[in-house]
Enzyme design. Structure first.
Site, PDB file in Angstrom:
ATOM      1  N   LYS A   1       2.715  -8.733  -3.587  1.00  0.00           N
ATOM      2  CA  LYS A   1       3.478  -7.590  -2.785  1.00  0.00           C
ATOM      3  C   LYS A   1       4.337  -8.236  -1.831  1.00  0.00           C
ATOM      4  O   LYS A   1       4.081  -9.383  -1.018  1.00  0.00           O
ATOM      5  CB  LYS A   1       2.720  -6.774  -2.293  1.00  0.00           C
ATOM      6  CG  LYS A   1       2.160  -6.680  -0.864  1.00  0.00           C
ATOM      7  CD  LYS A   1       1.517  -5.241  -0.456  1.00  0.00           C
ATOM      8  CE  LYS A   1       0.984  -5.437   1.150  1.00  0.00           C
ATOM      9  NZ  LYS A   1       2.111  -4.820   1.784  1.00  0.00           N
TER      10      LYS A   1
ATOM     11  N   LYS B   1      -8.974  -9.986   6.699  1.00  0.00           N
ATOM     12  CA  LYS B   1      -8.127 -10.688   7.684  1.00  0.00           C
ATOM     13  C   LYS B   1      -9.118 -11.455   8.596  1.00  0.00           C
ATOM     14  O   LYS B   1      -8.840 -12.381   9.200  1.00  0.00           O
ATOM     15  CB  LYS B   1      -7.690  -9.349   8.740  1.00  0.00           C
ATOM     16  CG  LYS B   1      -6.450  -8.630   7.959  1.00  0.00           C
ATOM     17  CD  LYS B   1      -5.708  -7.731   8.946  1.00  0.00           C
ATOM     18  CE  LYS B   1      -4.542  -6.941   8.326  1.00  0.00           C
ATOM     19  NZ  LYS B   1      -3.676  -6.164   9.171  1.00  0.00           N
TER      20      LYS B   1
ATOM     21  N   LYS C   1       4.877  -8.049   5.479  1.00  0.00           N
ATOM     22  CA  LYS C   1       5.292  -8.600   6.693  1.00  0.00           C
ATOM     23  C   LYS C   1       4.952  -9.895   7.141  1.00  0.00           C
ATOM     24  O   LYS C   1       5.330 -10.919   7.503  1.00  0.00           O
ATOM     25  CB  LYS C   1       5.080  -7.629   7.824  1.00  0.00           C
ATOM     26  CG  LYS C   1       5.909  -6.500   7.849  1.00  0.00           C
ATOM     27  CD  LYS C   1       5.688  -5.414   9.125  1.00  0.00           C
ATOM     28  CE  LYS C   1       5.504  -4.231   8.748  1.00  0.00           C
ATOM     29  NZ  LYS C   1       4.239  -3.466   9.380  1.00  0.00           N
TER      30      LYS C   1
HETATM   31  P1  ATP Z   1       1.002  -6.589   6.749  1.00  0.00           P
HETATM   32  O1  ATP Z   1       1.758  -7.495   5.781  1.00  0.00           O
HETATM   33  O2  ATP Z   1       1.252  -6.849   8.379  1.00  0.00           O
HETATM   34  O3  ATP Z   1       0.078  -5.809   6.400  1.00  0.00           O
HETATM   35  P2  ATP Z   1       3.015  -4.850   5.289  1.00  0.00           P
HETATM   36  O4  ATP Z   1       4.244  -5.269   4.854  1.00  0.00           O
HETATM   37  O5  ATP Z   1       1.912  -4.469   4.521  1.00  0.00           O
HETATM   38  O6  ATP Z   1       2.453  -5.387   6.705  1.00  0.00           O
HETATM   39  P3  ATP Z   1       2.197  -2.215   6.982  1.00  0.00           P
HETATM   40  O7  ATP Z   1       2.779  -2.028   7.998  1.00  0.00           O
HETATM   41  O8  ATP Z   1       0.911  -2.693   6.576  1.00  0.00           O
HETATM   42  O9  ATP Z   1       3.280  -3.314   6.118  1.00  0.00           O
HETATM   43  O10 ATP Z   1       2.652  -0.939   5.910  1.00  0.00           O
HETATM   44  C1  ATP Z   1       3.572   0.016   6.305  1.00  0.00           C
HETATM   45  C2  ATP Z   1       3.839   0.895   5.043  1.00  0.00           C
HETATM   46  O11 ATP Z   1       4.553   0.271   4.037  1.00  0.00           O
HETATM   47  C3  ATP Z   1       2.319   1.270   4.279  1.00  0.00           C
HETATM   48  O12 ATP Z   1       2.460   2.719   3.889  1.00  0.00           O
HETATM   49  C4  ATP Z   1       2.249   0.243   3.090  1.00  0.00           C
HETATM   50  O13 ATP Z   1       1.542   0.903   1.882  1.00  0.00           O
HETATM   51  C5  ATP Z   1       3.745   0.346   2.829  1.00  0.00           C
HETATM   52  N1  ATP Z   1       4.143  -0.812   2.013  1.00  0.00           N
HETATM   53  C6  ATP Z   1       3.764  -2.150   2.622  1.00  0.00           C
HETATM   54  N2  ATP Z   1       4.290  -3.131   1.741  1.00  0.00           N
HETATM   55  C7  ATP Z   1       4.697  -2.672   0.846  1.00  0.00           C
HETATM   56  C8  ATP Z   1       5.281  -2.717  -0.595  1.00  0.00           C
HETATM   57  N3  ATP Z   1       5.646  -4.411  -0.899  1.00  0.00           N
HETATM   58  N4  ATP Z   1       5.727  -2.023  -1.542  1.00  0.00           N
HETATM   59  C9  ATP Z   1       5.610  -0.775  -1.369  1.00  0.00           C
HETATM   60  N5  ATP Z   1       4.871  -0.227  -0.093  1.00  0.00           N
HETATM   61  C10 ATP Z   1       4.547  -1.067   0.712  1.00  0.00           C
HETATM   62 MG    MG Z   2      -0.263  -3.908   4.931  1.00  0.00          MG
END
Ligand code: ATP
Ligand code: MG
Length: 338
Positions: free
Chosen positions: A201, A112, A204
């Site tokens: 993956k 990051k 967000k």
């Molecule tokens: P960011 O991109 O800001 O890191 P993110 O989409 O990765 O956001 P997080 O808030 O970091 O979301 O993750 C919340 C939960 O969702 C965590 O337990 C993470 O392991 C799970 N998660 C996030 N993206 C995925 C995905 N594509 N598939 C399965 N699990 C996911």
């Molecule tokens: Mg994440």
């Protein structure tokens, strides 16, 4: 019952399908077998630049979505991190037990911060894993009596390892206080990829809007997005991670939401091409997310009631956190306030 602790950042206007299938759906089922603590981690969300009004709105939207998905505030302790000031207090103590070099090795920080550059990178982003350790260890069960499970994805493993190290270090220096938490890899958790880039993956922060299926998406745009999801050459609906990453991701989503095993789906769509498959998949996704979207909207219609729910959660979490901090202050050598 064993305890579970998990948190999610209020960093978007909606959670996405990856969050739901990879984590949040398990939050709901863990309520049946565990004493659960679920927390919207707003302190973590300010480690990067943010807009105050947006953060406030997203914190409420996050809590509403969790309840709409089935997190039951009657059974789970659902709260906002900043409502329990012990999180920041324990983070300070643990930060004083963390080596600078040790913190510097955290790969999420390296990723990051390298994207942001050093002048935009905050000390808060650097100490993020220490705050995460505090989030977890505040809810430590009595030593020797039980375990504390933390559902984590692959990306959070290193931080959980640091949490275990800090728990053991604290115990070694100041006496048995914390139970080292265990990673809980949820059964049936699926990793979901980006609709437009099936090798990356769904995320967000990193995915384009076309690549993400948001839980709160309206039916029209949702159907369009799924129809436009990248599929692969050929026209057969078959599961093949290497050669057909796009279709494979869609099959995984369909199966995870609908409960139909992948081979049965392959048989059902043999010879009918991608079009019908995607149309049906869109209905399956909408079948799951429409009620969640509607319940979320209803909860947000009454913010006072939502705030009351969060206040009750903060009371319950705060009682546990206060007990832990009392022990910590005593062990560390602070004079009691009398
Ligand atoms: P960011 O991109 O800001 O890191 P993110 O989409 O990765 O956001 P997080 O808030 O970091 O979301 O993750 C919340 C939960 O969702 C965590 O337990 C993470 O392991 C799970 N998660 C996030 N993206 C995925 C995905 N594509 N598939 C399965 N699990 C996911
Ligand atoms: Mg994440």
């Amino acid at each position: 019952a064993p305890r579970v602790l998990s948190g999610i950042q209020p960093t978007a206007d909606s959670f996405h399908l990856g969050n739901y299938l990879g984590a949040l759906r398990q939050w709901v089922s863990l309520q049946d077998t565990h004493e659960t603590f679920y927390c919207v981690v707003d302190l973590h969300a300010i480690t990067v630049e943010h807009d105050p009004e947006l953060l406030r709105r997203r914190t409420r939207v996050s809590a509403a979505q969790l309840i709409a998905m089935g997190v039951d505030p009657g059974r789970a302790t659902l709260f906002v991190q900043s409502h329990v000031p012990e999180h920041a207090e324990l983070a300070w103590v643990l930060g004083c037990l963390t080596g600078f070099g040790e913190a510097s090795r955290m790969t999420q920080f390296k990723d990051k911060s390298s994207k942001q550059g050093t002048s935009a990178t905050s000390v808060g982003l650097f100490t993020y894993p220490v705050l995460q350790a505090a989030d977890i260890l505040l809810y430590t069960p009595e030593p020797g009596t039980a375990v504390l499970r933390v559902p984590v994805g692959e990306d959070q493993r290193q931080h959980l390892e640091l949490t275990r190290t800090l728990a053991q270090r604290f115990n070694h220096r100041f006496g048995e206080t914390f139970v080292a938490p265990e990673a809980h890899i949820p059964e049936g958790a699926a990793k979901i990829t980006d609709l437009q880039e099936p090798d990356a993956k769904m995320s967000k922060s990193a995915s384009s809007p076309q690549g993400i299926i948001d839980v709160l998406e309206e039916p029209g745009p949702m159907r369009k997005k799924i129809m436009r999801a990248v599929t692969d050459t050929g026209s057969e609906v078959v599961y093949d991670e290497e050669k057909k990453a796009g279709v494979t991701n869609l099959l995984r989503i369909y199966s995870a939401l609908d409960g139909t095993p992948v081979p049965d789906l392959e048989a059902k769509y043999a010879g009918s091409g991608y079009g019908q498959f995607k149309k049906d998949l869109a209905e399956v996704v909408l079948g799951t997310f429409t009620p969640i979207r509607e319940r979320t909207a209803a909860l947000l219609d009454d913010p006072a009631e939502l705030d009351r729910i969060l206040e009750k959660g903060a009371e319950r979490a705060g009682a546990v956190a206060a007990r832990t901090m009392e022990t910590v202050r005593e062990r560390v050598g602070f004079v009691g306030r009398g």
